[in-house]
Design a protein around this motif. Structure first.
Motif, mmCIF file in Angstrom:
data_model
loop_
_atom_site.group_PDB
_atom_site.id
_atom_site.type_symbol
_atom_site.label_atom_id
_atom_site.label_comp_id
_atom_site.label_asym_id
_atom_site.label_seq_id
_atom_site.Cartn_x
_atom_site.Cartn_y
_atom_site.Cartn_z
ATOM 1 N N THR A 11 39.594 -4.406 7.753
ATOM 2 C CA THR A 11 40.572 -4.116 8.809
ATOM 3 C C THR A 11 41.395 -2.865 8.516
ATOM 4 O O THR A 11 42.062 -2.353 9.420
ATOM 5 C CB THR A 11 41.516 -5.310 9.019
ATOM 6 O OG1 THR A 11 42.229 -5.578 7.804
ATOM 7 C CG2 THR A 11 40.736 -6.557 9.437
ATOM 8 N N HIS A 12 41.351 -2.361 7.278
ATOM 9 C CA HIS A 12 42.022 -1.082 6.979
ATOM 10 C C HIS A 12 41.435 0.026 7.858
ATOM 11 O O HIS A 12 42.131 1.002 8.168
ATOM 12 C CB HIS A 12 41.841 -0.712 5.502
ATOM 13 C CG HIS A 12 42.518 -1.654 4.553
ATOM 14 N ND1 HIS A 12 43.881 -1.843 4.544
ATOM 15 C CD2 HIS A 12 42.013 -2.450 3.573
ATOM 16 C CE1 HIS A 12 44.195 -2.721 3.603
ATOM 17 N NE2 HIS A 12 43.074 -3.106 3.007
ATOM 18 N N MET A 13 40.162 -0.127 8.244
ATOM 19 C CA MET A 13 39.493 0.923 9.016
ATOM 20 C C MET A 13 39.969 0.975 10.477
ATOM 21 O O MET A 13 39.652 1.914 11.196
ATOM 22 C CB MET A 13 37.982 0.727 8.967
ATOM 23 C CG MET A 13 37.412 0.746 7.555
ATOM 24 S SD MET A 13 37.897 2.224 6.608
ATOM 25 C CE MET A 13 37.572 1.674 4.927
ATOM 26 N N ILE A 14 40.731 -0.028 10.912
ATOM 27 C CA ILE A 14 41.338 0.021 12.244
ATOM 28 C C ILE A 14 42.257 1.227 12.351
ATOM 29 O O ILE A 14 42.330 1.889 13.397
ATOM 30 C CB ILE A 14 42.110 -1.285 12.539
ATOM 31 C CG1 ILE A 14 41.148 -2.472 12.588
ATOM 32 C CG2 ILE A 14 42.898 -1.178 13.847
ATOM 33 C CD1 ILE A 14 41.842 -3.828 12.682
ATOM 34 N N ASP A 15 42.933 1.547 11.251
ATOM 35 C CA ASP A 15 43.833 2.705 11.239
ATOM 36 C C ASP A 15 43.061 4.003 11.452
ATOM 37 O O ASP A 15 43.550 4.938 12.106
ATOM 38 C CB ASP A 15 44.594 2.766 9.908
ATOM 39 C CG ASP A 15 45.490 1.554 9.701
ATOM 40 O OD1 ASP A 15 45.933 0.978 10.712
ATOM 41 O OD2 ASP A 15 45.723 1.188 8.532
ATOM 42 N N VAL A 16 41.850 4.075 10.900
ATOM 43 C CA VAL A 16 41.027 5.273 11.070
ATOM 44 C C VAL A 16 40.596 5.405 12.535
ATOM 45 O O VAL A 16 40.622 6.500 13.114
ATOM 46 C CB VAL A 16 39.785 5.228 10.148
ATOM 47 C CG1 VAL A 16 38.987 6.520 10.271
ATOM 48 C CG2 VAL A 16 40.202 4.998 8.692
ATOM 49 N N ALA A 17 40.217 4.286 13.146
ATOM 50 C CA ALA A 17 39.841 4.313 14.560
ATOM 51 C C ALA A 17 41.023 4.783 15.413
ATOM 52 O O ALA A 17 40.847 5.568 16.359
ATOM 53 C CB ALA A 17 39.388 2.931 15.012
ATOM 54 N N ASP A 18 42.219 4.316 15.074
ATOM 55 C CA ASP A 18 43.417 4.744 15.810
ATOM 56 C C ASP A 18 43.620 6.252 15.700
ATOM 57 O O ASP A 18 44.018 6.905 16.668
ATOM 58 C CB ASP A 18 44.648 4.007 15.287
ATOM 59 C CG ASP A 18 44.637 2.522 15.625
ATOM 60 O OD1 ASP A 18 43.862 2.130 16.524
ATOM 61 O OD2 ASP A 18 45.386 1.757 14.986
ATOM 62 N N GLU A 19 43.353 6.804 14.517
ATOM 63 C CA GLU A 19 43.494 8.253 14.321
ATOM 64 C C GLU A 19 42.552 9.030 15.235
ATOM 65 O O GLU A 19 42.903 10.108 15.720
ATOM 66 C CB GLU A 19 43.203 8.618 12.859
ATOM 67 C CG GLU A 19 44.250 8.134 11.875
ATOM 68 C CD GLU A 19 43.911 8.543 10.453
ATOM 69 O OE1 GLU A 19 43.262 9.603 10.274
ATOM 70 O OE2 GLU A 19 44.273 7.805 9.520
ATOM 71 N N PHE A 59 34.920 1.799 16.914
ATOM 72 C CA PHE A 59 34.589 1.301 15.581
ATOM 73 C C PHE A 59 34.277 -0.188 15.669
ATOM 74 O O PHE A 59 34.937 -0.918 16.418
ATOM 75 C CB PHE A 59 35.779 1.462 14.633
ATOM 76 C CG PHE A 59 35.931 2.812 13.999
ATOM 77 C CD1 PHE A 59 36.287 2.932 12.667
ATOM 78 C CD2 PHE A 59 35.750 3.976 14.738
ATOM 79 C CE1 PHE A 59 36.448 4.174 12.068
ATOM 80 C CE2 PHE A 59 35.905 5.219 14.154
ATOM 81 C CZ PHE A 59 36.263 5.327 12.816
ATOM 82 N N VAL A 60 33.303 -0.633 14.925
ATOM 83 C CA VAL A 60 33.094 -2.063 14.694
ATOM 84 C C VAL A 60 33.345 -2.283 13.211
ATOM 85 O O VAL A 60 32.653 -1.701 12.369
ATOM 86 C CB VAL A 60 31.669 -2.520 15.075
ATOM 87 C CG1 VAL A 60 31.485 -3.998 14.749
ATOM 88 C CG2 VAL A 60 31.403 -2.275 16.556
ATOM 89 N N VAL A 61 34.336 -3.092 12.884
ATOM 90 C CA VAL A 61 34.724 -3.283 11.480
ATOM 91 C C VAL A 61 34.505 -4.729 11.068
ATOM 92 O O VAL A 61 34.629 -5.647 11.873
ATOM 93 C CB VAL A 61 36.205 -2.886 11.246
ATOM 94 C CG1 VAL A 61 36.447 -1.449 11.652
ATOM 95 C CG2 VAL A 61 37.161 -3.802 11.998
ATOM 96 N N GLY A 86 41.548 7.923 18.097
ATOM 97 C CA GLY A 86 41.853 7.565 19.477
ATOM 98 C C GLY A 86 40.792 6.722 20.152
ATOM 99 O O GLY A 86 40.575 6.822 21.368
ATOM 100 N N VAL A 87 40.093 5.864 19.378
ATOM 101 C CA VAL A 87 39.048 5.007 19.948
ATOM 102 C C VAL A 87 39.361 3.545 19.618
ATOM 103 O O VAL A 87 40.075 3.252 18.654
ATOM 104 C CB VAL A 87 37.651 5.380 19.401
ATOM 105 C CG1 VAL A 87 37.262 6.777 19.859
ATOM 106 C CG2 VAL A 87 37.598 5.262 17.883
#
Length: 325
Positions: free
Chosen positions: A65-73, A58-60, A75-76
């Motif tokens: 920065t809330h979208m960092i959690d989505v990237a973690d889900e 992801f590039v956010v 696994g990237v």
């Protein structure tokens, strides 16, 4: 960006109705972005199911920065795109450190003569130069910035819209810190001369510039959030008139309470000195909104009086127009 490229696909998320209410702007922005998490999650899931290409990361944006959690889900890794300068990145990180670990209240710098030593700046930063968003408790700006800046450390790298030749000191200071690796990827500019605002306004401005000698016009523009009080406007008008130089002045009225973006005056004569437009008719054009890229690219422009927003500076450097700050 070439929007017709086969390598770029745009996904429009469903519209969400969110009430602004009485929430400060900073908190409302965070609330709005957080509400989009399920929509982003669903969109990425659909893309990965229907596309054989593996999801790489992801590039956010700095406020997403809330979208960092989505990237973690998924696994990237996440990478942060930071549109302002590297110096400002260091400034935010330093303020966050002082706030979280030394109990600093940024609001103490409001109208203060105090100066702050920040490693990413070659000189100390005066408190009076801090953005009003940071030192206005009602805006929720400081709280919002602290929240997002804390998340910066959770990404794998930070892409900054700058070049090392322009900010060698700041980039060096960041490379010596504990922040994720910083990549200067600029200048990222949209140099298309077209505008969504309306071609008629732009055409009238360009037509006036066509009639001016090369490097003869001073362009005065203070960004989408830049406005002045009545007394300041009259002082600026007085100075412009007595300078005798040709000028193009983008003059905007302050935003209504609770808003941050300025708007055009319905009657610009009401805020200017009496007779100013008549006396300066041969050397000036006073406008509202300005097609900044198109103006700075014009050969008639010889100087730029700016609020020094990062995009404005990059554009001015790109077209070789001297800046007065």
């Amino acid at each position: 960006m070439d929007t017709n490229s086969d390598s770029v696909q745009f996904v429009t998320l469903p519209r969400i109705e969110i009430s602004f209410g009485t929430a400060p702007f900073g908190l409302f922005l965070s609330k709005c972005l957080k509400a989009h998490i399920p929509l982003v999650r669903d969109a990425v899931h659909e893309l990965t199911c229907s596309n054989p290409v593996q999801l790489a990361g992801f590039v956010v944006d700095m406020f997403c920065t809330h979208m960092i959690d989505v990237a973690d889900e998924f696994g990237v890794p996440s990478y942060l795109f930071f549109p302002p300068s590297a110096a400002f990145l260091g400034f935010l990180l330093h303020l966050r450190f002082l706030h979280d670990y030394e109990g600093l209240d940024i609001n103490e710098f409001k109208d203060s003569d105090a100066e702050l030593e920040v490693s990413s700046f070659a000189n100390s930063v005066p408190g009076k130069a801090f953005s009003s968003l940071m030192i206005d408790k009602e805006s929720g700006g400081a709280e919002m910035l602290h929240h997002h800046t804390r998340r910066f450390r959770h990404v794998k790298g930070i892409l900054v819209n700058t070049v090392i030749e322009l900010e060698s000191h700041a980039i060096q200071s960041l490379s010596e810190s504990t922040v994720p690796v910083v990549y200067p990827v600029g200048p990222i500019l949209n140099t298309r001369k077209g505008s969504d605002r309306g071609q008629q306004d732009a055409s009238a401005i360009m037509s006036w510039l066509d009639d001016q000698p090369p490097s003869s016009v001073v362009f005065q523009c203070f960004g989408s959030m830049g406005s002045f009080g009545a007394d300041q406007i009259k002082e600026i008008a007085h100075a412009l008139e007595h300078s005798g130089h040709r000028f193009l002045w983008s003059l905007r009225q302050p935003p209504p309470k609770g808003k941050v973006i300025t708007s055009d005056y319905e009657n610009i004569e009401q805020v200017l000195l009496e007779g100013f437009l008549h006396r300066t008719a041969r050397i000036r054009k006073v406008i509202g909104w300005a097609p900044q890229i198109a103006v700075l690219a014009y050969s008639a422009i010889g100087g730029f009086v700016s609020h020094c927003g990062w995009n404005s500076l990059l554009k001015s450097i790109w077209y070789g127009v001297p800046v007065a700050t």
